[in-house]
Design an enzyme around this catalytic site. Structure first.
Site, PDB file in Angstrom:
ATOM      1  N   LYS A  47      -1.270   0.033   8.077  1.00  0.00           N
ATOM      2  CA  LYS A  47      -1.057   0.957   9.154  1.00  0.00           C
ATOM      3  C   LYS A  47      -1.220   2.390   8.682  1.00  0.00           C
ATOM      4  CE  LYS A  47       2.768  -2.048  10.519  1.00  0.00           C
ATOM      5  NZ  LYS A  47       4.230  -2.126  10.531  1.00  0.00           N
ATOM      6  N   ASP A 107      -3.789   4.662  -4.791  1.00  0.00           N
ATOM      7  CA  ASP A 107      -2.720   4.769  -5.787  1.00  0.00           C
ATOM      8  C   ASP A 107      -3.202   4.047  -7.040  1.00  0.00           C
ATOM      9  OD1 ASP A 107      -0.153   4.143  -7.143  1.00  0.00           O
ATOM     10  OD2 ASP A 107       0.743   5.051  -5.377  1.00  0.00           O
ATOM     11  N   VAL A 157       4.840   9.255  -2.108  1.00  0.00           N
ATOM     12  CA  VAL A 157       4.759  10.235  -1.023  1.00  0.00           C
ATOM     13  C   VAL A 157       4.855   9.555   0.342  1.00  0.00           C
ATOM     14  CG1 VAL A 157       3.417  11.874  -2.380  1.00  0.00           C
ATOM     15  CG2 VAL A 157       2.217  10.170  -1.021  1.00  0.00           C
ATOM     16  N   ARG A 169       6.334   7.766   8.825  1.00  0.00           N
ATOM     17  CA  ARG A 169       4.905   7.787   9.175  1.00  0.00           C
ATOM     18  C   ARG A 169       4.613   8.939  10.122  1.00  0.00           C
ATOM     19  NH1 ARG A 169       2.449   3.034   7.344  1.00  0.00           N
ATOM     20  NH2 ARG A 169       3.676   1.126   7.545  1.00  0.00           N
TER      21      ARG A 169
HETATM   22  P1  XMP Z   1      -2.892   0.858  -4.209  1.00  0.00           P
HETATM   23  O1  XMP Z   1      -1.865   1.002  -5.313  1.00  0.00           O
HETATM   24  O2  XMP Z   1      -3.325  -0.566  -4.098  1.00  0.00           O
HETATM   25  O3  XMP Z   1      -2.148   1.279  -2.891  1.00  0.00           O
HETATM   26  O4  XMP Z   1      -4.051   1.800  -4.433  1.00  0.00           O
HETATM   27  C1  XMP Z   1      -2.377   0.595  -1.737  1.00  0.00           C
HETATM   28  C2  XMP Z   1      -1.555   0.984  -0.558  1.00  0.00           C
HETATM   29  O5  XMP Z   1      -0.217   1.232  -0.928  1.00  0.00           O
HETATM   30  C3  XMP Z   1       0.335   2.224  -0.143  1.00  0.00           C
HETATM   31  N1  XMP Z   1       0.799   3.326  -1.000  1.00  0.00           N
HETATM   32  C4  XMP Z   1       1.715   4.226  -0.656  1.00  0.00           C
HETATM   33  N2  XMP Z   1       2.424   4.366   0.476  1.00  0.00           N
HETATM   34  N3  XMP Z   1       3.453   6.284  -0.429  1.00  0.00           N
HETATM   35  C5  XMP Z   1       3.299   5.401   0.588  1.00  0.00           C
HETATM   36  O6  XMP Z   1       3.954   5.550   1.611  1.00  0.00           O
HETATM   37  C6  XMP Z   1       2.774   6.217  -1.594  1.00  0.00           C
HETATM   38  O7  XMP Z   1       2.957   7.061  -2.489  1.00  0.00           O
HETATM   39  C7  XMP Z   1       1.856   5.126  -1.719  1.00  0.00           C
HETATM   40  N4  XMP Z   1       1.016   4.728  -2.695  1.00  0.00           N
HETATM   41  C8  XMP Z   1       0.393   3.641  -2.213  1.00  0.00           C
HETATM   42  C9  XMP Z   1      -0.748   2.677   0.799  1.00  0.00           C
HETATM   43  O8  XMP Z   1      -0.648   2.026   2.044  1.00  0.00           O
HETATM   44  C10 XMP Z   1      -2.007   2.251   0.111  1.00  0.00           C
HETATM   45  O9  XMP Z   1      -3.058   2.005   1.013  1.00  0.00           O
HETATM   46 MG    MG Z   2       1.271   1.266   3.287  1.00  0.00          MG
END
Ligand code: XMP
Ligand code: MG
Length: 183
Positions: A47, A107, A157, A169
């Site tokens: 989302k 991330d 974040v 959100r």
């Molecule tokens: P990756 O680690 O697979 O991350 O690159 C995938 C999904 O994880 C969520 N994500 C975050 N959500 N704060 C959030 O609210 C963060 O700092 C964060 N880092 C990762 C996000 O949905 C991303 O697509």
């Molecule tokens: Mg997420």
């Protein structure tokens, strides 16, 4: 809501709504030029990408259909598990489409690299990535990302679509969540 409305729950505002909108206009102009005359399809990852998709797609001057994919890799926590599950697949056949994946954040990169591999066999003419945010220091795998909004530090974040346990959100800005909220 704005960062001021949750000032006790965040430690720092990283990107303001105004900065986001300015950057989206710049990237939209680039994408309009890069995809001129091409059959562009925007694919959002639910989302988190809802806000960036809404604003970015409207900043484009070209007509671009939007489709959505829902995957889960995090659950309610703050660390990537590396385990990706499709919860909702695309409605669109990718054959001969120029696909631009629109993501909220890269991330570890695990989710996107999995998604890119999954899309590779679907016959798209091209597949590129636009991520509003990227954490260079958190990368576990290299993701070829053509458009990046902002590189940010390796902190958890929230805001502008990004959640903690489904909250925040609807924060207009991107901010670092205060550790006391999740520890
Ligand atoms: P990756 O680690 O697979 O991350 O690159 C995938 C999904 O994880 C969520 N994500 C975050 N959500 N704060 C959030 O609210 C963060 O700092 C964060 N880092 C990762 C996000 O949905 C991303 O697509
Ligand atoms: Mg997420």
């Amino acid at each position: 809501m704005r960062a001021d409305d949750v000032q006790n729950e965040i430690t720092k505002v990283l990107v303001t709504e105004e900065q986001i909108q300015r950057r989206l206009d710049e990237i939209a102009a680039q994408v309009d030029a890069d995809y001129a005359g091409k059959d562009l399809l925007l694919v959002g990852v639910l989302k988190g990408a809802v806000m960036v998709m809404a604003d970015f797609s409207r900043a484009l001057k070209s007509r671009a259909p939007v489709d959505w994919m829902a995957v889960s890799s995090y659950g309610a926590g703050t660390k990537s598990s590396g385990v990706v599950q499709i919860r909702k697949d695309l409605d669109t056949d990718l054959h001969d489409k120029h696909v631009l994946i629109v993501e909220d954040i890269i991330d570890s990169g695990l989710t996107l690299s999995w998604l890119l591999e999954n899309f590779a066999s679907r016959g798209a003419a091209s597949i590129e990535v636009f991520a509003l945010l990227r954490k260079p220091d958190a990368a576990k795998v290299e993701v070829n990302c053509r458009y990046v909004g902002f590189d940010i530090p390796n902190d958890f974040v929230v805001g502008y679509g990004l959640d903690y346990a489904e909250g925040y959100r609807n924060l207009r800005d991107v901010a670092v969540l205060a550790p006391h909220v999740y520890s």
